[in-house]
Design a protein around this motif. Structure first.
Motif, PDB file in Angstrom:
ATOM      1  N   ASP A  19     -16.140 -10.042  -8.577  1.00 54.80           N
ATOM      2  CA  ASP A  19     -16.311 -10.720  -8.339  1.00 54.80           C
ATOM      3  C   ASP A  19     -15.848 -11.549  -8.240  1.00 54.80           C
ATOM      4  N   GLN A  20     -14.845 -11.880  -8.051  1.00 53.62           N
ATOM      5  CA  GLN A  20     -13.906 -12.830  -7.261  1.00 53.62           C
ATOM      6  C   GLN A  20     -11.967 -12.176  -6.910  1.00 53.62           C
ATOM      7  N   PRO A  21     -12.487 -11.702  -6.411  1.00 50.76           N
ATOM      8  CA  PRO A  21     -10.978 -11.236  -5.694  1.00 50.76           C
ATOM      9  C   PRO A  21     -10.235 -11.367  -5.518  1.00 50.76           C
ATOM     10  N   LEU A  22      -9.439 -10.726  -4.717  1.00 54.49           N
ATOM     11  CA  LEU A  22      -7.669 -11.642  -5.213  1.00 54.49           C
ATOM     12  C   LEU A  22      -7.468 -11.620  -3.242  1.00 54.49           C
ATOM     13  N   PHE A  23      -7.865 -10.709  -3.065  1.00 59.37           N
ATOM     14  CA  PHE A  23      -7.602 -10.572  -0.950  1.00 59.37           C
ATOM     15  C   PHE A  23      -9.052 -11.251  -0.979  1.00 59.37           C
ATOM     16  N   GLY A  24      -9.542 -11.567   0.255  1.00 63.99           N
ATOM     17  CA  GLY A  24     -10.698 -11.352   0.474  1.00 63.99           C
ATOM     18  C   GLY A  24     -10.805 -10.303   1.976  1.00 63.99           C
ATOM     19  N   ALA A  25     -11.847 -10.175   2.956  1.00 62.88           N
ATOM     20  CA  ALA A  25     -11.987  -9.083   3.090  1.00 62.88           C
ATOM     21  C   ALA A  25     -10.302  -9.205   4.725  1.00 62.88           C
ATOM     22  N   ALA A  26     -10.072 -10.156   5.028  1.00 60.92           N
ATOM     23  CA  ALA A  26      -9.697 -10.057   6.491  1.00 60.92           C
ATOM     24  C   ALA A  26      -8.115 -10.265   5.940  1.00 60.92           C
ATOM     25  N   ASP A  27      -8.276 -10.358   4.422  1.00 60.90           N
ATOM     26  CA  ASP A  27      -5.923  -9.775   3.445  1.00 60.90           C
ATOM     27  C   ASP A  27      -6.523  -8.005   4.104  1.00 60.90           C
ATOM     28  N   PHE A  28      -7.025  -7.716   3.865  1.00 56.74           N
ATOM     29  CA  PHE A  28      -7.173  -6.193   3.868  1.00 56.74           C
ATOM     30  C   PHE A  28      -7.746  -5.462   5.128  1.00 56.74           C
ATOM     31  N   GLY A  29      -8.483  -5.908   5.599  1.00 58.47           N
ATOM     32  CA  GLY A  29      -9.162  -5.493   6.664  1.00 58.47           C
ATOM     33  C   GLY A  29     -10.279  -4.492   6.424  1.00 58.47           C
ATOM     34  N   LYS A  30     -10.603  -3.633   6.800  1.00 65.35           N
ATOM     35  CA  LYS A  30     -11.602  -2.812   6.870  1.00 65.35           C
ATOM     36  C   LYS A  30     -11.538  -1.933   5.821  1.00 65.35           C
ATOM     37  N   ASP A  31     -10.704  -1.034   6.247  1.00 63.84           N
ATOM     38  CA  ASP A  31     -10.392   0.046   5.662  1.00 63.84           C
ATOM     39  C   ASP A  31      -9.710   0.298   4.342  1.00 63.84           C
ATOM     40  N   PHE A  32      -9.516   1.801   4.045  1.00 67.07           N
ATOM     41  CA  PHE A  32      -9.390   1.894   2.390  1.00 67.07           C
ATOM     42  C   PHE A  32      -8.058   3.047   2.225  1.00 67.07           C
ATOM     43  N   GLY A  33      -7.305   3.154   1.518  1.00 66.93           N
ATOM     44  CA  GLY A  33      -5.869   4.296   2.035  1.00 66.93           C
ATOM     45  C   GLY A  33      -4.876   2.962   1.098  1.00 66.93           C
ATOM     46  N   LEU A  34      -3.635   3.855   1.084  1.00 67.95           N
ATOM     47  CA  LEU A  34      -2.561   3.993   0.973  1.00 67.95           C
ATOM     48  C   LEU A  34      -2.520   2.498   1.551  1.00 67.95           C
ATOM     49  N   LEU A  35      -1.867   1.737   1.099  1.00 69.85           N
ATOM     50  CA  LEU A  35      -1.117  -0.270   1.186  1.00 69.85           C
ATOM     51  C   LEU A  35       0.078   0.125   2.020  1.00 69.85           C
ATOM     52  N   PRO A  36      -0.212  -0.288   3.317  1.00 65.91           N
ATOM     53  CA  PRO A  36       1.665  -0.263   4.278  1.00 65.91           C
ATOM     54  C   PRO A  36       2.663  -1.962   3.692  1.00 65.91           C
ATOM     55  N   ILE A 191       6.404   2.730  -6.570  1.00 64.41           N
ATOM     56  CA  ILE A 191       5.080   3.083  -6.640  1.00 64.41           C
ATOM     57  C   ILE A 191       4.380   2.867  -5.425  1.00 64.41           C
ATOM     58  N   ARG A 192       3.318   3.613  -5.029  1.00 62.52           N
ATOM     59  CA  ARG A 192       2.578   3.581  -4.413  1.00 62.52           C
ATOM     60  C   ARG A 192       1.094   3.306  -4.723  1.00 62.52           C
ATOM     61  N   PHE A 193       0.707   1.901  -3.817  1.00 65.46           N
ATOM     62  CA  PHE A 193      -1.094   0.710  -4.771  1.00 65.46           C
ATOM     63  C   PHE A 193      -1.522   2.086  -2.815  1.00 65.46           C
ATOM     64  N   ARG A 194      -3.099   1.974  -3.670  1.00 66.50           N
ATOM     65  CA  ARG A 194      -4.402   2.875  -3.170  1.00 66.50           C
ATOM     66  C   ARG A 194      -5.439   1.724  -3.559  1.00 66.50           C
ATOM     67  N   ARG A 195      -5.684   1.391  -2.283  1.00 68.62           N
ATOM     68  CA  ARG A 195      -7.339   0.403  -2.099  1.00 68.62           C
ATOM     69  C   ARG A 195      -8.429   1.430  -2.333  1.00 68.62           C
ATOM     70  N   LEU A 196      -9.717   1.545  -2.979  1.00 70.14           N
ATOM     71  CA  LEU A 196     -10.450   2.305  -2.708  1.00 70.14           C
ATOM     72  C   LEU A 196     -11.937   1.055  -2.568  1.00 70.14           C
ATOM     73  N   ASN A 197     -12.873   2.422  -2.166  1.00 67.91           N
ATOM     74  CA  ASN A 197     -14.533   1.562  -1.764  1.00 67.91           C
ATOM     75  C   ASN A 197     -15.002   2.054  -3.093  1.00 67.91           C
ATOM     76  N   SER A 198     -16.197   1.898  -3.481  1.00 68.59           N
ATOM     77  CA  SER A 198     -16.595   1.856  -5.052  1.00 68.59           C
ATOM     78  C   SER A 198     -17.218   3.603  -5.165  1.00 68.59           C
ATOM     79  N   GLN A 199     -17.415   4.183  -3.186  1.00 69.07           N
ATOM     80  CA  GLN A 199     -17.412   5.366  -4.298  1.00 69.07           C
ATOM     81  C   GLN A 199     -16.282   6.302  -4.247  1.00 69.07           C
ATOM     82  N   GLN A 200     -15.631   5.541  -4.368  1.00 68.32           N
ATOM     83  CA  GLN A 200     -14.002   6.564  -4.865  1.00 68.32           C
ATOM     84  C   GLN A 200     -13.702   6.239  -5.767  1.00 68.32           C
TER      85      GLN A 200
END
Length: 404
Positions: A19-36, A191-200
């Motif tokens: 509900d209070q995300p650290l990142f906004g949509a502009a920070d991450f873009g629209k894609d999910f997966g391992l973060l570069p 360590i690697r970081f993975r951004r997930l959508n709600s279905q993942q």
């Protein structure tokens, strides 16, 4: 004796949650997966990755972050996981006393072969609910046969960080072949970081499917051989190479049992033949893996990792052989990229035998490479920076050894 572990990190001043995300949509873009790399650096600036000391610039790799040992280590009798509701600190307080703390400042300390140590790391995490993480030993760590795993509070598995985790990180370190000297700031795992959508959120497998891999290979080869779609159903099969090599017919190395102490921070300082016995090709192109012996071998094929994918080497089914392969199984985007889009690097295989001797043959499947999508390609790929020690490699020991 009960004692208090040092407080290495201040708790981040924020409330976690979607509900209070650290990142906004502009920070991450629209894609999910391992973060570069660029998103990992942004995580540092936004205090999702914290530390007692500022991160060094070369800690951040194209798709991962090197983790640093803290100032103290604790020798324990046996490995453990804290379990739900328990912290690693509480478990350590029950297992060891203050006098058992090992000082890693200054000259550091020797971690003895065959012993198990828990070392609090300098880094600390404060992840939002849509980011999880996974860890591996660094390539150089695995090639030294230093068994290293990440532990978090409340965890029931090694090397996995639950999404939304806030708390310290610990390394379990157990040298298997050589006693090693380490000091504060040494980097044994990543360590690697993975951004997930709600279905993942409840998924455990993120590998690309065979249809996607087959399409990729037809456009830009993943390996220097033909592939069928059927053999890609569980990732790309990797075969061991045991035929004669240009380097005096050497096809691998076996760790010596009683070598000197090795300092993990010293690069190209050690004669390889004082720590390893060479293995030369046999006419029948076979090798016997002996129980409790450690080997460095190489894949038969050369491979490359596309810019928008990362990959991890996973073991074959244990029913297929009496050995373990590849402690350090992560490949950054760009690894193995050669001229004209051709694969240039072999996968170096870290192999340890189990209970009985076991024959392996040239070309035998010894592991599988599972590819995973990046949220976006990193701006700088593996091999384009100074820290790319293994780009274009053939059979190669860790960076600590010189081959002259």
């Amino acid at each position: 004796m009960r004692f208090t572990m040092p407080t290495l990190f201040a708790k981040p001043d924020r409330e976690s949650g979607l509900d209070q995300p650290l990142f906004g949509a502009a920070d991450f873009g629209k894609d999910f997966g391992l973060l570069p790399r660029e998103k990992i650096e942004l995580m540092v600036r936004r205090k999702m990755i914290l530390g007692r000391e500022a991160l060094a610039e070369d800690q951040v790799q194209p798709a991962s972050l090197d983790l640093r040992l803290g100032p103290r280590a604790f020798r324990i009798r046996a490995s453990f996981l804290p379990g739900v509701g328990n912290s690693v600190e509480d478990r350590l307080q029950a297992l060891v006393g203050m006098d058992d703390a090992i000082d890693l400042e200054g000259k550091g300390a020797v971690l003895e072969r065959g012993c198990v140590y828990i070392i609090p790391l300098i880094e600390h995490l404060a992840l939002p609910k849509d980011i999880s993480a996974v860890a591996n030993p660094k390539s150089s760590t695995g090639r030294l046969d230093v068994f290293t795993r990440l532990i978090t509070d409340h965890s029931q598995v090694f090397d996995r960080v639950a999404r939304g985790y806030e708390g310290p990180l610990y390394a379990e370190v157990s040298p298997r072949s050589f006693s090693v000297r380490v000091r504060k700031g040494a980097r044994l795992n990543q360590i690697r970081f993975r951004r997930l959508n709600s279905q993942q959120f409840e998924r455990t497998h993120f590998g690309a499917d065979e249809k996607e891999l087959f399409r990729r290979h037809s456009e830009t080869p993943l390996v220097d051989r033909e592939l069928t779609r059927q053999e890609l159903c569980d990732g790309l099969p990797v075969h061991v190479g045991l035929s004669a090599e240009p380097m005096d017919g050497i096809i691998g190395f076996r760790a010596q049992k009683h070598a000197d102490i090795l300092d993990v921070d010293r690069v190209a300082e050690y004669r390889w033949d004082e720590y390893w016995d060479p293995i030369r090709a046999r006419p029948d192109r076979r090798l016997i893996i002996d129980p409790d012996e450690f080997y460095i071998l190489a894949s038969k094929e050369r491979l490359q990792i596309p810019p928008d994918l990362a990959a991890e080497m996973v073991p074959i089914d244990p029913a297929m052989g009496e050995f373990r392969v590849h402690y350090a199984g992560f490949f950054d985007p760009g690894f193995g990229a050669g001229r004209n889009g051709q694969p240039s690097a072999r996968a170096v295989l870290e192999v340890r035998g189990y209970e009985v001797p076991f024959f392996i043959e040239d070309g035998q499947v010894i592991g599988r490479l599972v590819y995973e999508k990046m949220s976006e390609p990193p701006q700088s790929l593996y091999g384009e920076g100074e820290g790319s020690n293994y780009q274009g490699q053939g059979l190669k020991l860790s960076k600590h050894f010189r081959m002259d």
